[in-house]
Write a protein that holds these residues in place. Structure first.
Motif, PDB file in Angstrom:
ATOM      1  N   TYR A   1       0.863  -1.189   0.000  1.00 56.09           N
ATOM      2  CA  TYR A   1       0.000   0.000   0.000  1.00 56.09           C
ATOM      3  C   TYR A   1       0.893   1.230   0.000  1.00 56.09           C
ATOM      4  CZ  TYR A   1       0.767   0.887   4.981  1.00 56.09           C
ATOM      5  OH  TYR A   1       1.331   1.187   6.184  1.00 56.09           O
ATOM      6  N   GLY A   2       0.274   2.404   0.057  1.00 56.06           N
ATOM      7  CA  GLY A   2       1.073   3.636   0.037  1.00 56.06           C
ATOM      8  C   GLY A   2       1.717   3.856  -1.326  1.00 56.06           C
ATOM      9  N   SER A   3       2.770   4.661  -1.332  1.00 54.65           N
ATOM     10  CA  SER A   3       3.268   5.165  -2.614  1.00 54.65           C
ATOM     11  C   SER A   3       3.876   4.089  -3.517  1.00 54.65           C
ATOM     12  CB  SER A   3       4.262   6.295  -2.388  1.00 54.65           C
ATOM     13  OG  SER A   3       5.357   5.812  -1.662  1.00 54.65           O
TER      14      SER A   3
ATOM     15  N   ASN B   1       0.281   2.999  -5.062  1.00 63.27           N
ATOM     16  CA  ASN B   1      -0.793   3.907  -5.498  1.00 63.27           C
ATOM     17  C   ASN B   1      -0.429   4.684  -6.774  1.00 63.27           C
ATOM     18  OD1 ASN B   1       0.881   6.012  -4.647  1.00 63.27           O
ATOM     19  ND2 ASN B   1      -0.262   6.409  -2.767  1.00 63.27           N
TER      20      ASN B   1
ATOM     21  N   ASP C   1       5.641   0.238   1.742  1.00 58.83           N
ATOM     22  CA  ASP C   1       4.696   0.014   2.837  1.00 58.83           C
ATOM     23  C   ASP C   1       3.958  -1.284   2.570  1.00 58.83           C
ATOM     24  OD1 ASP C   1       5.049   2.633   4.168  1.00 58.83           O
ATOM     25  OD2 ASP C   1       4.163   3.439   2.346  1.00 58.83           O
TER      26      ASP C   1
ATOM     27  N   ALA D   1      -6.177   1.368   4.524  1.00 55.14           N
ATOM     28  CA  ALA D   1      -5.063   1.942   3.764  1.00 55.14           C
ATOM     29  C   ALA D   1      -4.873   1.207   2.432  1.00 55.14           C
ATOM     30  CB  ALA D   1      -3.782   1.910   4.585  1.00 55.14           C
TER      31      ALA D   1
ATOM     32  N   ASN E   1      -7.776   2.566   0.244  1.00 58.16           N
ATOM     33  CA  ASN E   1      -7.583   3.932  -0.277  1.00 58.16           C
ATOM     34  C   ASN E   1      -6.401   4.002  -1.258  1.00 58.16           C
ATOM     35  OD1 ASN E   1      -5.260   4.636   1.350  1.00 58.16           O
ATOM     36  ND2 ASN E   1      -6.588   5.306   3.022  1.00 58.16           N
ATOM     37  N   THR E   2      -5.458   3.076  -1.107  1.00 62.99           N
ATOM     38  CA  THR E   2      -4.372   2.967  -2.088  1.00 62.99           C
ATOM     39  C   THR E   2      -4.941   2.597  -3.460  1.00 62.99           C
ATOM     40  OG1 THR E   2      -2.688   2.371  -0.465  1.00 62.99           O
ATOM     41  CG2 THR E   2      -2.328   1.606  -2.718  1.00 62.99           C
TER      42      THR E   2
ATOM     43  N   LYS F   1       4.174  16.867  -4.695  1.00 63.36           N
ATOM     44  CA  LYS F   1       4.903  16.138  -3.652  1.00 63.36           C
ATOM     45  C   LYS F   1       6.372  16.553  -3.607  1.00 63.36           C
ATOM     46  CE  LYS F   1       4.556  11.674  -2.845  1.00 63.36           C
ATOM     47  NZ  LYS F   1       4.384  10.204  -3.031  1.00 63.36           N
TER      48      LYS F   1
ATOM     49  N   LYS G   1       8.168  18.224  -0.385  1.00 65.47           N
ATOM     50  CA  LYS G   1       9.355  17.656   0.258  1.00 65.47           C
ATOM     51  C   LYS G   1      10.502  18.664   0.249  1.00 65.47           C
ATOM     52  CE  LYS G   1       8.169  12.871  -0.868  1.00 65.47           C
ATOM     53  NZ  LYS G   1       7.704  12.190   0.329  1.00 65.47           N
TER      54      LYS G   1
ATOM     55  N   SER H   1       0.459  15.116   4.972  1.00 61.37           N
ATOM     56  CA  SER H   1       1.010  13.866   4.450  1.00 61.37           C
ATOM     57  C   SER H   1       0.952  13.854   2.932  1.00 61.37           C
ATOM     58  CB  SER H   1       0.206  12.677   4.989  1.00 61.37           C
ATOM     59  OG  SER H   1      -1.113  12.711   4.485  1.00 61.37           O
ATOM     60  N   SER H   2       1.735  12.967   2.345  1.00 59.86           N
ATOM     61  CA  SER H   2       1.673  12.784   0.890  1.00 59.86           C
ATOM     62  C   SER H   2       0.267  12.391   0.460  1.00 59.86           C
ATOM     63  CB  SER H   2       2.634  11.683   0.458  1.00 59.86           C
ATOM     64  OG  SER H   2       3.947  12.048   0.749  1.00 59.86           O
ATOM     65  N   TYR H   3      -0.357  11.563   1.265  1.00 58.92           N
ATOM     66  CA  TYR H   3      -1.718  11.119   0.985  1.00 58.92           C
ATOM     67  C   TYR H   3      -2.673  12.328   0.886  1.00 58.92           C
ATOM     68  CZ  TYR H   3      -6.133   8.615   2.040  1.00 58.92           C
ATOM     69  OH  TYR H   3      -7.413   8.109   2.022  1.00 58.92           O
TER      70      TYR H   3
ATOM     71  N   ASP I   1     -11.309  12.525   4.411  1.00 63.11           N
ATOM     72  CA  ASP I   1     -10.865  11.225   3.904  1.00 63.11           C
ATOM     73  C   ASP I   1     -12.007  10.622   3.070  1.00 63.11           C
ATOM     74  OD1 ASP I   1      -8.682   8.929   4.435  1.00 63.11           O
ATOM     75  OD2 ASP I   1     -10.674   8.034   4.316  1.00 63.11           O
TER      76      ASP I   1
ATOM     77  N   HIS J   1     -12.926  11.738   9.326  1.00 69.11           N
ATOM     78  CA  HIS J   1     -11.494  11.925   9.494  1.00 69.11           C
ATOM     79  C   HIS J   1     -11.035  13.097   8.609  1.00 69.11           C
ATOM     80  CE1 HIS J   1      -7.535   9.422   9.738  1.00 69.11           C
ATOM     81  NE2 HIS J   1      -7.272  10.695   9.660  1.00 69.11           N
TER      82      HIS J   1
ATOM     83  N   LEU K   1      -7.964  15.017   7.227  1.00 70.24           N
ATOM     84  CA  LEU K   1      -6.518  14.830   7.060  1.00 70.24           C
ATOM     85  C   LEU K   1      -5.734  16.094   7.386  1.00 70.24           C
ATOM     86  CD1 LEU K   1      -6.870  12.619   3.970  1.00 70.24           C
ATOM     87  CD2 LEU K   1      -5.890  11.929   6.136  1.00 70.24           C
TER      88      LEU K   1
HETATM   89  P1  ATP Z   1       5.538   8.927   0.306  1.00 75.18           P
HETATM   90  O1  ATP Z   1       5.994   8.891  -1.098  1.00 75.18           O
HETATM   91  O2  ATP Z   1       5.762  10.267   0.927  1.00 75.18           O
HETATM   92  O3  ATP Z   1       6.016   7.771   1.154  1.00 75.18           O
HETATM   93  P2  ATP Z   1       2.897   7.687   0.564  1.00 75.18           P
HETATM   94  O4  ATP Z   1       1.917   7.631  -0.567  1.00 75.18           O
HETATM   95  O5  ATP Z   1       3.494   6.405   0.980  1.00 75.18           O
HETATM   96  O6  ATP Z   1       3.962   8.803   0.199  1.00 75.18           O
HETATM   97  P3  ATP Z   1       2.047   8.336   3.204  1.00 75.18           P
HETATM   98  O7  ATP Z   1       1.470   9.658   3.599  1.00 75.18           O
HETATM   99  O8  ATP Z   1       3.364   7.875   3.745  1.00 75.18           O
HETATM  100  O9  ATP Z   1       2.078   8.389   1.664  1.00 75.18           O
HETATM  101  O10 ATP Z   1       0.943   7.255   3.507  1.00 75.18           O
HETATM  102  C1  ATP Z   1       1.035   5.898   3.112  1.00 75.18           C
HETATM  103  C2  ATP Z   1      -0.355   5.326   2.976  1.00 75.18           C
HETATM  104  O11 ATP Z   1      -0.955   5.261   4.257  1.00 75.18           O
HETATM  105  C3  ATP Z   1      -1.289   6.174   2.127  1.00 75.18           C
HETATM  106  O12 ATP Z   1      -1.249   5.827   0.770  1.00 75.18           O
HETATM  107  C4  ATP Z   1      -2.625   5.843   2.716  1.00 75.18           C
HETATM  108  O13 ATP Z   1      -3.079   4.623   2.165  1.00 75.18           O
HETATM  109  C5  ATP Z   1      -2.314   5.628   4.162  1.00 75.18           C
HETATM  110  N1  ATP Z   1      -2.510   6.832   4.977  1.00 75.18           N
HETATM  111  C6  ATP Z   1      -1.578   7.748   5.316  1.00 75.18           C
HETATM  112  N2  ATP Z   1      -2.076   8.692   6.114  1.00 75.18           N
HETATM  113  C7  ATP Z   1      -3.353   8.369   6.305  1.00 75.18           C
HETATM  114  C8  ATP Z   1      -4.401   8.925   7.065  1.00 75.18           C
HETATM  115  N3  ATP Z   1      -4.225  10.027   7.812  1.00 75.18           N
HETATM  116  N4  ATP Z   1      -5.598   8.316   7.017  1.00 75.18           N
HETATM  117  C9  ATP Z   1      -5.792   7.211   6.307  1.00 75.18           C
HETATM  118  N5  ATP Z   1      -4.830   6.612   5.571  1.00 75.18           N
HETATM  119  C10 ATP Z   1      -3.643   7.179   5.573  1.00 75.18           C
END
Ligand code: ATP
Ligand code: MG
Length: 335
Positions: A60-62, A65, A75, A137, A140-141, A162, A166, A179-181, A290, A296, A298
């Motif tokens: 999940y995460g970047s 996504n 992640d 997560a 949402n990814t 982004k 940064k 956050s990036s999200y 969110d 929620h 953000l």
């Molecule tokens: P980066 O490139 O900066 O690592 P990233 O897409 O991994 O960016 P993060 O903000 O580290 O972004 O978050 C990782 C994942 O965690 C997001 O893609 C999302 O799925 C989840 N996430 C992060 N923050 C939240 C939040 N406040 N509420 C719900 N889900 C979140």
């Protein structure tokens, strides 16, 4: 003379556009990096399934996504259905297994807000965080990845935003910035609002994907291959969109009343969300709903000091896009 001036202007915009696209291209991870991540992920899957045959692993995460820049950490989410499990025990056990397989810097952070195991793979150099049962997560990814398939300008804009965040030090929730999200959601919402719209609102369309996670129904239209070309009536270029994005957050957003909502593809009011007062540490100074956990915000990490920092950075970026002869450099200057 007028015509000549207009043509010069045109050339400047085209050059700026090419420069932004070059930055975007330089941030996109190369194919071999993605392949290494996959390979490492498969190793983790193998180790986990030996201990917990029913468990599943998700990226999940970047890294999943499609908004990940080159050299990001990955992640991973481990899901175990059994309701009886003790989270800390599972994470400690997982840490043991990984350590025994020669993975490095293995640490179980069982008391963190989101408990995780951290580790580094010495073969690929990839760092990784593994959390437990954080299925929202994962969902949402998928939503973000699906939006990215519809119009390439989303990915281009989000990479640039982004990268800007940064470089300027406004991408750290522990310091009260976003956050990036959150930034990606701001980009999606912004493109939903362009006229003609560049992105649709997937959660307002017929449901083709649905999951119930932590009692929340997550449903939306995910057959995005049918939506390619959705935004093609809008001809705005990436340079124009970057300009308009910063202009919006610098001068046009209604910070006192507005809540941006990707879920509805519209602007909601703080009043209808009941986000008008400070409750505990939630101050709601910049409101980003969110898409699934709709209670929620953000932006709740933003406090009365960091909101100033954030808005000054939006204004700086907007000024640079308007007047600076070389925005592609100045925008990303370290703070
Ligand atoms: P980066 O490139 O900066 O690592 P990233 O897409 O991994 O960016 P993060 O903000 O580290 O972004 O978050 C990782 C994942 O965690 C997001 O893609 C999302 O799925 C989840 N996430 C992060 N923050 C939240 C939040 N406040 N509420 C719900 N889900 C979140
Ligand atoms: Mg990440």
């Amino acid at each position: 003379r007028m015509l000549k001036r207009q043509m010069q202007c045109r050339l400047d915009i085209d050059r700026l556009n090419a420069a932004f696209l070059a930055i975007y291209e330089s941030l996109v991870p190369p194919e071999e990096e993605t392949a290494k991540q996959k390979q490492f992920f498969m190793l983790l899957e193998k180790l986990v399934s030996k201990e917990w045959p029913e468990a599943r692993l998700y990226l999940y995460g970047s890294c999943a996504n499609s908004f990940g820049v080159s050299k990001s950490d990955i992640d991973v989410c481990l899901t175990i259905e059994d309701a009886e499990i003790n989270k800390s025990e599972v994470l400690l056990k997982l840490a043991d297994i990984l350590q025994a397989d020669n993975l490095q810097n293995v640490q179980a952070l069982t008391r963190a807000r989101v408990p995780i195991v951290k580790l580094m793979d010495p073969v690929t150099g990839i760092s990784c965080d593994i959390c437990l049962n954080n299925v929202l997560a994962v969902v949402n990814t998928k939503l973000l990845r699906d939006y990215a398939q519809i119009d390439v300008r989303l990915r281009q804009l989000a990479f640039i935003v982004k990268h800007w965040a940064k470089s300027r030090g406004v991408n750290a929730t522990y310091q009260g910035t976003l956050s990036s999200y959150a930034y990606v959601l701001m980009c999606i919402h912004f493109l939903q609002q362009r006229r003609p719209a560049i992105l649709p609102c997937l959660q307002e369309m017929g449901t083709t994907y649905s999951a119930i996670v932590d009692d929340i129904r997550c449903a939306y239209f995910d057959q995005v291959e049918k939506l390619r070309g959705f935004g093609s009536r809008n001809k705005e270029t990436i340079a124009q969109l970057v300009w308009a994005f910063f202009n919006y957050w610098a001068y046009r957003h209604d910070y006192a009343n507005g809540v941006i909502s990707v879920r509805t593809g519209s602007m909601l009011s703080k009043r209808e969300k009941d986000w008008t007062r400070r409750i505990g540490n939630d101050r709601h100074l910049i409101c980003i709903e969110d898409p699934f956990e709709i209670s929620h915000d953000l932006g709740r990490v933003v406090d009365k000091f960091s909101i100033k920092v954030l808005r000054e950075e939006f204004e700086r970026a907007a000024e640079i896009m308007q007047y600076d002869p070389n925005p592609c450099v100045t925008l990303f200057e370290p703070y």
